[in-house]
Design a protein around this motif. Structure first.
Motif: not given
Length: 888
Positions: A420, A424, A462-465, A467
């Motif tokens: 994870e 990021i 990705s969505e997490k990246q 954000e």
């Protein structure tokens, strides 16, 4: 309502019974015959609402179900430890609650009451004293081999003192306890709801070392119990590593690195067989003995210093028991007991009397006190919630499986976190590569969601990246920050690769387990405290008795006693003697002999029976005491008296006993036939109705037999003249007696020995055995002393050597002890000299021969036991001599 209930509980027909009720009746028809058949009914509640459902149940089945539920609760949730972390639920909850509250080694101690409150309120809804007592034990270094709680204040002592109240003491987790909790936050174990489902608690701890073997466990469940001894931390880790390297290793190989339990109080385990049994089968019996040291004081007395006591022995109760034994005179050898406990140790110092033998006293202490205790090992633990008795290999196997699971789950957790984070960082680097365009997209977007979507679409993020990029601070745009991000990402990729290799390679998991346990060993290992000695023999009565020579006397009236041979002093020929025993009127000493306390005593009765006792089984009494009636020791018949006694420690088949009767009969029988015991005695020789047994002697091939009669004649013949016979036989003629005469006894002559003869009035002499001619068995013999009325009848004959001493007793109990060398050597048919000054009303009754300064040739013979340098009390002798002079 009562009428309605009575009506509803009446027996119903089969049509009205439910299927459940019918099934119960079919399963237990014998119970159904005695129980009314109620049917389920809803009883109306007090407020008109729905009430209680009454269901049918058989009492036996209900009791069985309830008891099983209770017993399983005790087994699983209270009394037995888990094989993985070695903890019972209460121990686990205390450690977890202290960790969650922050009572760790790096923080100050906190009040024990606070910890107990946390445990009770959050995880363990039981009594506060139960929780506190458990926490106290976890802090006691004499209870736990590796204490898990660091206590501050009075937490009890090995003397049995209880801990102070929880409001006074403080506690925190010990450093080694953190190894049980390590990695708990990395999803290494499963969690379960607490009792009210408001919180979660771990079902087991990661336990980075084998705590169950290190600290042991004891608990009593329903129908089962566990008792696992503690072990040395370093040795247990070495055994676990050996098992990891070689899963097929044997118990013997494991015992090379872990030889046995290691108790926190030290002491000595006697023998390794019980340890091996426990390790192989899960059950064994250990004998634990205190570590004692025998010291010599400046005054020449001995001391026993008890350095270490067995595990779980209350030291104060041990001291009290020692005091009771001394007070009750069960340990008369002890003169004083000191409590030598200080900050250096828990010594108990036992002072012994001058004459005490320390080894004998130690044996008595082991026998009668908790200086030696048994420890029954039952290696029972929960395996997947099921109680099982496990061997050492099974214990280590389950622990290793648990560690494999912990390492695997931890690695997966760390791999997920690393992936994870790397994900990021990859997004950050994409953003830095296109920073101007990223800023433009963000400035051109109306909302965060719009900006996130446009970034994902433009750069395939990705969505997490996306954000993370939106939350990125401006300082991350510097060149230095980019270098740090690249280095961190490279390091993470290495970790991810390593984590994946760990998950794919079981041997790598094993190596991690060994490395981490060896690190714990380096930090917390301590030297072994408990020694493993040779197997202890069963302590029997004989081990508790000092091996010393005793004088045993038997009177004509049947009183017997024993006392140390040194009680009687040596005197010159013609002495008046000292009072040896106080007797009843018309009683006199019939037998006197000397023997070791460890010898067997064969009592041959006048009726030809033999009884067997040990010398130490005979009552010990003072010099003036009469003694104990022999009928209290032997099952003698009316009119049966003791005719002869033989002391022997063994019963060789090639040595024989020679019997003699008053009518001159003799019999030779192998000693091996008498090496047995029967409560009512054995037949030693068959006798005629008017005959009686008078003497029994040990003989060997080549011995010469001397027999004498009251007529003053003696005969000598070779022992081969009497052939060996069985035990239950009558024998052959040994000496031919004139009318009215009886045989006196039987003696065994050897080369250079003399025959001592003694008359009723104390006259006697020595004559070389060679002066008596060899004859055939059955003759009348030759004269051995000139008989006169002044001398009285011939009363005793004994074979003696130059360095012997004789002890002569009269019927009135006077005893004289004199050297044989002081008795005149004369020819065969001579007058003799006065050996003992016998009063007119008295007569000589018994004579015993003792050996002084060297071993006796027939050292097991009752009246030829050796005496090792008997010391003479010069002061007492001088006092007696002065008194004798005054009387004269």
């Amino acid at each position: 309502m009562s009428e309605q209930n009575n009506e509803d509980l009446t027996p119903r027909s089969d049509e009205e019974l439910t299927d459940e009720q019918k099934g119960l009746e079919e399963a237990a028809p014998e119970q159904a015959a005695f129980v009314e058949r109620p049917h389920g009914q809803i009883i109306e509640g007090a407020n008109g609402g729905e009430g209680t459902v009454v269901r049918s149940a058989y009492l036996g089945k209900e009791m069985q179900t309830s008891f099983l539920e209770y017993s399983m609760s005790v087994i699983v949730s209270r009394a037995l430890p888990d094989v993985r972390d070695g903890l019972k639920p209460v121990h686990r909850r205390i450690l977890y609650a202290m960790n969650e509250s922050g009572y760790t080694p790096s923080r100050p101690h906190m009040k024990s009451a606070r910890t107990v409150g946390d445990v009770i309120g959050k995880y363990h809804p039981h009594g506060d004293s139960a929780v506190y007592d458990t926490m106290v034990r976890m802090a006691q270094p004499f209870s736990m081999r590796v204490p898990l709680v660091d206590g501050h204040g009075n937490f009890g002592s090995i003397d049995g003192d209880s801990a102070a109240a929880m409001r006074y003491t403080e506690a925190r987790l010990d450093k080694v306890a953190m190894e049980l909790l390590r990695d708990l936050d990395k999803e290494t174990v499963d969690f379960q709801p607490n009792f009210d489902e408001s919180l979660e608690e771990p079902s087991v701890l990661p336990a980075r070392f084998p705590n169950l073997l290190v600290n042991g466990s004891a608990g009593i469940a329903v129908g089962m119990a566990t008792n696992i001894p503690p072990h040395n931390l370093g040795e247990v880790i070495d055994a676990t590593c050996l098992m990891l390297r070689n899963p097929d290793c044997t118990t013997e190989e494991l015992m090379e690195v872990m030889p046995g339990p290691d108790f926190p109080t030290g002491a000595i385990i006697m023998g390794s067989q019980g340890i091996r049994d426990a390790y192989e089968t899960g059950r064994g019996s250990l004998s634990i003995r205190a570590k004692c040291e025998i010291k010599e004081t400046k005054q020449g007395k001995s001391q026993i210093v008890i350095r270490e006591i067995p595990y779980q022995v209350n030291r104060q109760r041990l001291l009290e028991k020692l005091g009771e034994l001394v007070h009750e005179k069960k340990l008369p050898e002890i003169s004083n007991i000191h409590d030598g406990a200080d900050r250096h140790g828990i010594d108990i110092i036992i002072d012994l009397k001058q004459s005490a033998i320390p080894e004998v006293v130690l044996n008595k202490l082991y026998k009668h006190t908790q200086l030696q205790v048994g420890f029954g090992v039952i290696m029972l633990a929960l395996v997947d919630g099921v109680p099982r008795v496990l061997s050492l290999k099974e214990f280590l196997g389950h622990y290793i499986a648990h560690q494999e699971d912990v390492i695997t789950r931890r690695t997966k957790f760390e791999l997920t976190k690393a992936e994870e984070r790397a994900h990021i960082l990859e997004g950050y680097l994409v953003a830095l590569d296109h920073i101007d365009e990223v800023i433009s997209i963000i400035r051109g977007s109306d909302t965060d969601a719009q900006a996130s979507g446009r970034l994902q679409e433009r750069f395939s993020l990705s969505e997490k990246q996306a954000e993370a990029i939106l939350q990125m601070r401006l300082r991350r745009l510097t060149g230095m920050e980019r270098v740090k991000l690249e280095e961190e990402l490279a390091e993470l990729r290495e970790k991810i690769d390593y984590f994946r290799r760990v998950l794919a390679d079981r041997s790598l998991v094993h190596q991690i387990i060994m490395d981490e346990m060896n690190e714990i060993k380096e930090r917390f290992n301590t030297p072994r405290r408990t020694k493993i000695g040779s197997a202890a023999k069963d302590i029997n009565v004989e081990d508790l008795i000092a091996d010393e020579n005793m004088v045993v006397t038997v009177t004509k009236a049947g009183y017997i006693k024993r006392l140390p041979v040194a009680t009687y002093r040596s005197q010159k020929r013609g002495g008046k003697g000292t009072q040896g025993v106080n007797l009843k009127d018309n009683d006199y000493v019939d037998h006197i002999f000397v023997a070791s306390t460890h010898a067997y005593m064969l009592f041959f009765s006048s009726k030809g029976k033999v009884y067997r006792l040990k010398v130490y089984e005979l009552p010990e009494a003072s010099r003036h005491a009469r003694g104990t009636a022999i009928v209290n020791l032997l099952p003698l018949e009316k009119g049966e008296t003791i005719a002869a006694v033989i002391a022997s420690k063994d019963f060789p088949e090639d040595e024989y006993l020679m019997f003699a009767t008053a009518q001159g009969m003799v019999k030779k029988t192998s000693m091996a036939l008498y090496d047995r015991t029967r409560k009512d005695g054995l037949i030693a020789i068959n006798l005629k109705d008017d005959d009686r047994l008078i003497a029994v002697k040990r003989v060997s091939p080549g011995d010469k037999v001397l027999m004498a009669s009251t007529a003053g004649k003696a005969i000598k013949w070779d022992e081969s003249e009497a052939r060996p016979m069985g035990r239950d036989t009558m024998g052959v003629r040994g000496i031919n007696l004139p009318a009215g005469a009886t045989a006196l006894g039987l003696e065994i002559a050897h080369e250079g020995s003399c025959l001592l003869v003694l008359t009723e009035k104390g006259y006697g002499k020595r004559t070389l055995a060679e002066e008596y001619p060899d004859q055939h068995r059955g003759g009348q013999g030759v004269f051995t002393i000139n008989m006169t009325a002044k001398k009285g009848l011939l009363i005793e004959t004994k074979i003696v050597d130059e360095d012997d001493e004789v002890m002569i007793m009269s019927e009135e109990g006077v005893v004289v002890r004199t050297a044989v060398s002081g008795i005149t050597m004369q020819g065969r048919s001579t007058q003799g000299v006065r050996i003992m000054n016998v009063a007119d009303s008295d007569k000589v009754s018994a004579v015993a021969v003792t050996k002084k300064g060297k071993k006796a040739r027939k050292k097991d013979a009752a009246d030829e036991i050796d005496l090792d340098e008997i010391e003479t009390d010069d002061a007492a002798e001088a006092e007696d001599s002065a008194a004798d002079t005054a009387e004269e």
